[in-house]
Scaffold this active site. Structure first.
Site, PDB file in Angstrom:
ATOM      1  N   GLU A 420     -20.154  10.942 -12.971  1.00  0.00           N
ATOM      2  CA  GLU A 420     -18.787  10.232 -13.783  1.00  0.00           C
ATOM      3  C   GLU A 420     -19.320   9.274 -14.170  1.00  0.00           C
ATOM      4  O   GLU A 420     -20.082   8.256 -13.957  1.00  0.00           O
ATOM      5  CB  GLU A 420     -17.708   9.422 -13.028  1.00  0.00           C
ATOM      6  N   GLU A 512     -13.348  17.017  -9.571  1.00  0.00           N
ATOM      7  CA  GLU A 512     -12.580  15.484  -8.935  1.00  0.00           C
ATOM      8  C   GLU A 512     -11.675  14.866  -8.840  1.00  0.00           C
ATOM      9  O   GLU A 512     -10.740  14.746 -10.298  1.00  0.00           O
ATOM     10  CB  GLU A 512     -13.611  14.345  -8.385  1.00  0.00           C
TER      11      GLU A 512
HETATM   12  C1  IDC Z   1     -14.465   5.394  -4.562  1.00  0.00           C
HETATM   13  C2  IDC Z   1     -13.563   5.358  -2.993  1.00  0.00           C
HETATM   14  C3  IDC Z   1     -14.149   4.258  -2.641  1.00  0.00           C
HETATM   15  C4  IDC Z   1     -15.550   3.677  -2.360  1.00  0.00           C
HETATM   16  C5  IDC Z   1     -15.467   3.653  -4.425  1.00  0.00           C
HETATM   17  C6  IDC Z   1     -16.724   3.105  -4.660  1.00  0.00           C
HETATM   18  O1  IDC Z   1     -12.329   6.219  -2.820  1.00  0.00           O
HETATM   19  O2  IDC Z   1     -13.623   4.722  -0.868  1.00  0.00           O
HETATM   20  O3  IDC Z   1     -15.730   2.725  -2.422  1.00  0.00           O
HETATM   21  O4  IDC Z   1     -15.484   5.071  -4.801  1.00  0.00           O
HETATM   22  O5  IDC Z   1     -17.930   3.780  -3.758  1.00  0.00           O
HETATM   23  C7  IDC Z   1     -13.881   7.960  -8.905  1.00  0.00           C
HETATM   24  C8  IDC Z   1     -15.717   8.317  -8.167  1.00  0.00           C
HETATM   25  C9  IDC Z   1     -15.208   8.341  -6.931  1.00  0.00           C
HETATM   26  C10 IDC Z   1     -13.753   7.251  -6.280  1.00  0.00           C
HETATM   27  C11 IDC Z   1     -12.124   8.149  -6.764  1.00  0.00           C
HETATM   28  C12 IDC Z   1     -11.642   6.564  -6.206  1.00  0.00           C
HETATM   29  O6  IDC Z   1     -16.077   9.213  -8.635  1.00  0.00           O
HETATM   30  O7  IDC Z   1     -16.478   7.833  -6.311  1.00  0.00           O
HETATM   31  O8  IDC Z   1     -14.306   6.784  -5.024  1.00  0.00           O
HETATM   32  N1  IDC Z   1     -13.590   7.962  -7.946  1.00  0.00           N
HETATM   33  O9  IDC Z   1     -11.968   4.890  -6.582  1.00  0.00           O
HETATM   34  N2  IDC Z   1     -13.155   8.373  -9.956  1.00  0.00           N
HETATM   35  C13 IDC Z   1     -12.213   7.811 -10.105  1.00  0.00           C
HETATM   36  C14 IDC Z   1     -11.837   7.648  -8.846  1.00  0.00           C
END
Ligand code: IDC
Length: 593
Positions: A420, A512
């Site tokens: 992202e 995702e």
């Molecule tokens: C989130 C995880 C969380 C972690 C965070 C940072 O669920 O546990 O602390 O990342 O590492 C994304 C990202 C993905 C995110 C997810 C939810 O690709 O890494 O995971 N998310 O927030 N993009 C939108 C949402």
């Protein structure tokens, strides 16, 4: 809402400060920062200790850096210089760090409120002097429960010595060696948190007995792994599985080296390619569809037919190291009838940059496991913070050179070069893609490559742009798709309309999505998810759900504790989100019940 997301959406302010000209004269006191202590008054789960430790240490690094800046910028800027250029950014960094500590603990226990807002701001010691240091001791569960930690017994387990390990089995063996350590840490943790519990045989029955069984199985798995490509060794599982107690407590001896003793693949000489899987299971997605390609705006199978792949994304491989394994992948393939696993290999936050060889091996081993099952694998270079992929180009080139060399003859691997991108223009993303895609193409000329889009893979929408900037300047390689991510409780009809429009002109892949808000947590919105997945179905856009993990966040498909076990099939191990997506993949209709 988490700070990183606010910052990212609003655009992160970058403070650029010139190199300090002023040097403090000997008798002029240079101020230092004075930051409040972050007190961890809660138990830190064993699995999260390393992460919490790292972030506590980071708080000291931030203090040292601020002091350094105070020294090198004496006399610089206007009256608010120190506040704007040093204390302000320090506050933001501390806020994010304290938040990360809360989040880490929250992965395996109740998420604490450490008062990030109140503790992030620091004052100045106007007269200089030493800054109070952050205490970096991570309190154990027993200590915080108020019981004296001294004298709590710990386990003492014999060393497991492993000889030569064939290259193909290194990742698997390493994982199992690391598991032996985790098992010991978990037993110690249980010893601490159960002091005084049960009858006279409690420790034997509830802790040492199960530990022996787990070690026995793990040592056996190491023997079996080596035996797949070499003579099967006898590591003496029976003799080495039982552990004793250090009655007086003290650090448990380390059970085993965490890395298998053969030379790891170096960055210079990539590991030899694994022979293409013979005997891909009949009826499996890879056996049915073969090598994929992009045809028009769709993903096509080897016969040229447009298809939609449905699968799951792992959580961060460093955060949930036990959740993607032969058992969970088998359930994904045979019980859910999913088509792919996305391997989310974080680059930061304790990921690739901290151990390039280990994470490269881990990904290679998991790709091999997916291959055996006839699953497609998406190798996700999971950048997030920093959001500009150009910050990680060198790591990406080395990583993809290795992984593509290892799987050059596979027909089931897709490469996602940047999860992202955020805080970066489409131009910037393209610049990165132009450097990394040729590295992939060198070994794997036909693989499908997924390119992250601007604004957290929102096709630019989060930044007020849209798909038109991509159409105006597409990536100049064949077999490329653009990723779009959504979180159903945050993103609704307006974004769906854009995806419906963009799908007519660009090959899209939803690598995702989540059924909750973009924090990955909060209530699931299955109604919105239904609408999204119907749209993707109508346009044959492939999708993978975040995430194949067993944490506390609502995005976890497995219930907490599942990944420590061996049972992954069926609905009993699944959360609401897990049951919904399994049902959707299996039957075409999502059902959280
Ligand atoms: C989130 C995880 C969380 C972690 C965070 C940072 O669920 O546990 O602390 O990342 O590492 C994304 C990202 C993905 C995110 C997810 C939810 O690709 O890494 O995971 N998310 O927030 N993009 C939108 C949402």
């Amino acid at each position: 809402m988490r700070r990183w997301q606010i910052g990212a959406v609003a655009g992160v302010a970058v403070v650029i400060v010139g190199v300090g000209l002023g040097v403090a004269s000997a008798n002029e006191a240079v101020p230092t920062v004075n930051c409040p202590q972050v007190a961890l008054k809660v138990a830190v789960p064993a699995q999260q200790k390393a992460d919490v430790q790292r972030n506590l240490e980071l708080l000291n690094t931030q203090i040292n850096e601020a002091n350094q800046r105070l020294r090198t910028t004496v006399g610089q800027g206007g009256p608010n210089f120190i506040q704007n250029a040093i204390l302000g950014p320090l506050k933001d960094k501390r806020f994010a760090t304290i938040n990360r500590i809360e989040t880490a603990i929250g992965r395996n226990a109740a998420k604490p409120d450490l008062n990030a807002e109140g503790l992030s701001a620091c004052k100045l010691n106007q007269g200089g002097g030493k800054s109070p240091a952050q205490n970096t001791a991570v309190p154990s569960a027993a200590a915080t429960a108020g019981s004296a930690a001294t004298g709590t017994p710990t386990v003492s387990c014999p060393d497991v010595k492993v000889g030569a390990v064939p290259a193909q089995q290194r990742a698997d063996v390493d994982r199992n060696l690391a598991l032996l350590k985790t098992q010991i840490a978990e037993a110690d943790e249980r010893l601490r948190t159960t002091v005084g519990q049960g009858g006279p045989n409690f420790i034997q029955n509830a802790i040492l007995g199960p530990l022996k069984d787990k070690r026995f199985a793990t040592i056996n798995r190491i023997e079996t792994a080596i035996g797949r490509n070499a003579a099967k060794p006898d590591l003496n599982a029976e003799g080495l599985s039982a552990c004793k107690l250090n009655q007086g407590g003290g650090a448990a001896p380390t059970a085993a080296p965490t890395a298998a003793p053969t030379a790891a693949p170096t960055t210079q000489a990539p590991a030899p390619a694994t022979p293409a899987a013979e005997g891909t299971p009949a009826g499996s997605p890879v056996q049915v569809n073969g090598q994929l390609s992009v045809c028009g705006n769709n993903l096509c199978n080897a016969a040229g037919k447009a298809i939609q792949l449905r699968g799951m994304s792992s959580h961060g491989l460093q955060f949930f190291p036990n959740c993607v394994n032969a058992g969970s992948l088998d359930a994904l393939r045979n019980d859910w009838k999913a088509d792919f696993i996305r391997l989310s290999m974080y680059v930061q936050e304790g990921g690739l940059e901290t151990d390039p060889t280990g994470f490269t091996n881990k990904v290679n081993g998991l790709v091999d496991q997916a291959t055996k099952l006839g699953l497609y694998a998406i190798v996700d270079f999971h950048i997030l913070t920093p959001g500009d992929p150009n910050a990680n180009t060198a790591l990406a080139k080395t990583f993809f050179a290795n992984v593509t060399a290892k799987h050059a003859r596979n027909n089931n691997v897709l490469y996602e070069i940047a999860n992202e991108p955020n805080g970066v223009s489409w131009d910037g993303i393209k610049n990165y893609a132009d450097q990394v895609i040729p590295v992939i193409r060198k070994n794997s000329p036909n693989s499908v490559v997924l390119v992250g889009t601007r604004g957290f893979s929102s096709l630019g929408l989060t930044d007020g742009a849209d798909e038109k900037e991509i159409l105006a300047d597409p990536v100049d390689f064949k077999n490329v798709m653009y990723t779009f991510h959504f979180y159903a409780a945050s993103h609704g009809a307006d974004r769906r309309a854009v995806v419906a429009r963009a799908a007519k002109e660009l090959p899209l892949f939803v690598s995702e999505f989540g059924t909750q808000t973009f924090t990955g947590d909060g209530n699931n919105d299955f109604k919105s998810t239904d609408q999204w997945l119907d749209l993707l179905k109508a346009n044959k856009i492939s999708y993978g759900m975040w995430s194949l993990s067993d944490g506390r966040e609502t995005n976890s498909a497995f219930r907490q504790g599942t990944c420590a076990g061996t049972k992954f099939a069926g609905t009993a191990v699944l959360t609401e989100a897990g049951r919904y997506i399994r049902s959707r993949i299996l039957t075409g209709v999502g059902n959280p019940n």
